[in-house]
Motif scaffolding. Structure first.
Motif, PDB file in Angstrom:
ATOM      1  N   HIS A  37       3.159   0.026   1.173  1.00  0.00           N
ATOM      2  CA  HIS A  37       2.913   1.265   1.937  1.00  0.00           C
ATOM      3  C   HIS A  37       3.035   2.351   0.980  1.00  0.00           C
ATOM      4  O   HIS A  37       3.776   2.195  -0.284  1.00  0.00           O
ATOM      5  CB  HIS A  37       4.054   1.216   3.111  1.00  0.00           C
ATOM      6  N   ARG A  38       3.005   3.556   1.361  1.00  0.00           N
ATOM      7  CA  ARG A  38       3.244   4.779   0.690  1.00  0.00           C
ATOM      8  C   ARG A  38       3.716   5.977   1.493  1.00  0.00           C
ATOM      9  O   ARG A  38       3.166   5.761   2.544  1.00  0.00           O
ATOM     10  CB  ARG A  38       2.090   5.219  -0.289  1.00  0.00           C
ATOM     11  N   GLN A  39       4.463   6.574   1.009  1.00  0.00           N
ATOM     12  CA  GLN A  39       5.118   8.003   1.646  1.00  0.00           C
ATOM     13  C   GLN A  39       4.849   9.055   0.700  1.00  0.00           C
ATOM     14  O   GLN A  39       5.799   8.968  -0.301  1.00  0.00           O
ATOM     15  CB  GLN A  39       6.374   7.719   2.149  1.00  0.00           C
ATOM     16  N   ALA A  40       4.127   9.875   1.111  1.00  0.00           N
ATOM     17  CA  ALA A  40       4.001  11.314   0.200  1.00  0.00           C
ATOM     18  C   ALA A  40       4.913  12.423   0.851  1.00  0.00           C
ATOM     19  O   ALA A  40       5.296  12.063   2.053  1.00  0.00           O
ATOM     20  CB  ALA A  40       2.635  11.821   0.480  1.00  0.00           C
ATOM     21  N   PRO A  41       5.356  13.417   0.067  1.00  0.00           N
ATOM     22  CA  PRO A  41       6.440  14.215   0.569  1.00  0.00           C
ATOM     23  C   PRO A  41       5.648  15.036   1.939  1.00  0.00           C
ATOM     24  O   PRO A  41       4.569  15.477   1.991  1.00  0.00           O
ATOM     25  CB  PRO A  41       6.163  15.191  -0.754  1.00  0.00           C
ATOM     26  N   VAL A  48      -1.211   0.794   2.893  1.00  0.00           N
ATOM     27  CA  VAL A  48      -2.198   1.118   2.079  1.00  0.00           C
ATOM     28  C   VAL A  48      -3.065  -0.221   2.053  1.00  0.00           C
ATOM     29  O   VAL A  48      -4.216  -0.189   1.616  1.00  0.00           O
ATOM     30  CB  VAL A  48      -1.378   1.446   0.508  1.00  0.00           C
ATOM     31  N   ALA A  49      -2.584  -1.235   1.717  1.00  0.00           N
ATOM     32  CA  ALA A  49      -3.136  -2.527   1.315  1.00  0.00           C
ATOM     33  C   ALA A  49      -2.313  -3.783   1.948  1.00  0.00           C
ATOM     34  O   ALA A  49      -1.100  -3.735   1.881  1.00  0.00           O
ATOM     35  CB  ALA A  49      -3.276  -2.705  -0.040  1.00  0.00           C
ATOM     36  N   THR A  50      -2.953  -4.858   2.368  1.00  0.00           N
ATOM     37  CA  THR A  50      -2.092  -6.069   2.789  1.00  0.00           C
ATOM     38  C   THR A  50      -2.793  -7.217   2.209  1.00  0.00           C
ATOM     39  O   THR A  50      -3.982  -7.184   1.980  1.00  0.00           O
ATOM     40  CB  THR A  50      -2.636  -5.968   4.363  1.00  0.00           C
ATOM     41  N   ILE A  51      -2.001  -8.315   2.013  1.00  0.00           N
ATOM     42  CA  ILE A  51      -2.374  -9.616   1.600  1.00  0.00           C
ATOM     43  C   ILE A  51      -1.779 -10.630   2.331  1.00  0.00           C
ATOM     44  O   ILE A  51      -0.471 -10.686   2.312  1.00  0.00           O
ATOM     45  CB  ILE A  51      -2.328  -9.721  -0.093  1.00  0.00           C
ATOM     46  N   TYR A  93       5.974   4.370  -3.381  1.00  0.00           N
ATOM     47  CA  TYR A  93       5.198   3.104  -3.048  1.00  0.00           C
ATOM     48  C   TYR A  93       6.405   2.103  -2.592  1.00  0.00           C
ATOM     49  O   TYR A  93       7.134   1.806  -3.331  1.00  0.00           O
ATOM     50  CB  TYR A  93       4.288   2.640  -3.890  1.00  0.00           C
ATOM     51  N   TYR A  94       6.188   1.408  -1.468  1.00  0.00           N
ATOM     52  CA  TYR A  94       6.940   0.397  -1.005  1.00  0.00           C
ATOM     53  C   TYR A  94       6.245  -0.921  -0.677  1.00  0.00           C
ATOM     54  O   TYR A  94       5.268  -1.137  -0.133  1.00  0.00           O
ATOM     55  CB  TYR A  94       7.712   0.767   0.436  1.00  0.00           C
ATOM     56  N   CYS A  95       7.087  -2.175  -1.175  1.00  0.00           N
ATOM     57  CA  CYS A  95       6.646  -3.305  -0.814  1.00  0.00           C
ATOM     58  C   CYS A  95       7.130  -3.886   0.546  1.00  0.00           C
ATOM     59  O   CYS A  95       8.338  -3.504   0.770  1.00  0.00           O
ATOM     60  CB  CYS A  95       7.075  -4.256  -1.929  1.00  0.00           C
ATOM     61  N   HIS A  96       6.550  -4.522   1.107  1.00  0.00           N
ATOM     62  CA  HIS A  96       6.852  -4.853   2.774  1.00  0.00           C
ATOM     63  C   HIS A  96       6.395  -6.299   2.926  1.00  0.00           C
ATOM     64  O   HIS A  96       5.480  -6.769   2.635  1.00  0.00           O
ATOM     65  CB  HIS A  96       6.242  -4.128   3.723  1.00  0.00           C
ATOM     66  N   GLY A 110      11.174  -3.241   0.276  1.00  0.00           N
ATOM     67  CA  GLY A 110      11.685  -2.734  -1.026  1.00  0.00           C
ATOM     68  C   GLY A 110      12.403  -1.405  -1.259  1.00  0.00           C
ATOM     69  O   GLY A 110      12.363  -0.579  -0.036  1.00  0.00           O
ATOM     70  N   GLN A 111      12.989  -1.078  -2.168  1.00  0.00           N
ATOM     71  CA  GLN A 111      13.605   0.135  -2.130  1.00  0.00           C
ATOM     72  C   GLN A 111      12.442   1.379  -2.769  1.00  0.00           C
ATOM     73  O   GLN A 111      12.840   2.544  -2.428  1.00  0.00           O
ATOM     74  CB  GLN A 111      14.682   0.203  -3.449  1.00  0.00           C
ATOM     75  N   GLY A 112      11.406   1.001  -3.037  1.00  0.00           N
ATOM     76  CA  GLY A 112      10.407   2.046  -3.205  1.00  0.00           C
ATOM     77  C   GLY A 112      10.226   2.498  -4.647  1.00  0.00           C
ATOM     78  O   GLY A 112      11.218   2.426  -5.721  1.00  0.00           O
ATOM     79  N   THR A 113       9.125   2.873  -5.314  1.00  0.00           N
ATOM     80  CA  THR A 113       8.944   3.261  -6.749  1.00  0.00           C
ATOM     81  C   THR A 113       8.024   4.419  -6.705  1.00  0.00           C
ATOM     82  O   THR A 113       7.013   4.344  -5.924  1.00  0.00           O
ATOM     83  CB  THR A 113       8.380   2.006  -7.653  1.00  0.00           C
TER      84      THR A 113
END
Length: 119
Positions: A37-41, A48-51, A93-96, A110-113
């Motif tokens: 996932h992503r989060q813009a200001p 964003v994408a799934t697997i 960007y976050y991992c889920h 995740g904590q995000g990057t």
């Protein structure tokens, strides 16, 4: 304790590439669906994408053809290869992970990057 740890973010120029990595606890990797996932200001978080565990992937229209999500079962890693980056891809960007087996019984983040695309 289940952990998702992202890495690989940074500052790049438009048109360049980055690869994000997410290290996933072995206890959940084989049975859980994974996503970035992503989060813009100033905006809400977006998928964003799934697997899935069987390798099935899906993307939002704005990244399809530029981003590739993948998983390494041996290393219990999930990746997001991002090519032809645009300024509008700038976000945290976050991992889920959620599951098991497609359920929502458990989910982890995740904590995000930070990814910044700017000239």
């Amino acid at each position: 304790q289940v952990q998702l740890v992202e890495s690989g973010g940074g500052l790049v120029q438009p048109g360049e590439s980055l690869r994000l990595s997410c290290a996933v606890s072995k206890t959940i990797f084989g049975d859980y669906d994974m996503a970035w996932h992503r989060q813009a200001p100033g905006k809400s978080r977006e998928l964003v994408a799934t697997i899935l565990p069987d390798g099935f992937t899906n993307y939002i229209d704005s990244v399809r053809g530029r981003f590739t999500i993948s998983r390494d079962n041996a290393r219990t890693m999930v990746y997001l290869q991002m090519n032809s980056l645009k300024p509008e891809d700038t976000a945290v960007y976050y991992c889920h992970a959620w599951g098991p087996d497609g359920s929502l019984d458990y989910e982890y983040w995740g904590q995000g990057t930070q990814v910044t695309v700017s000239s």
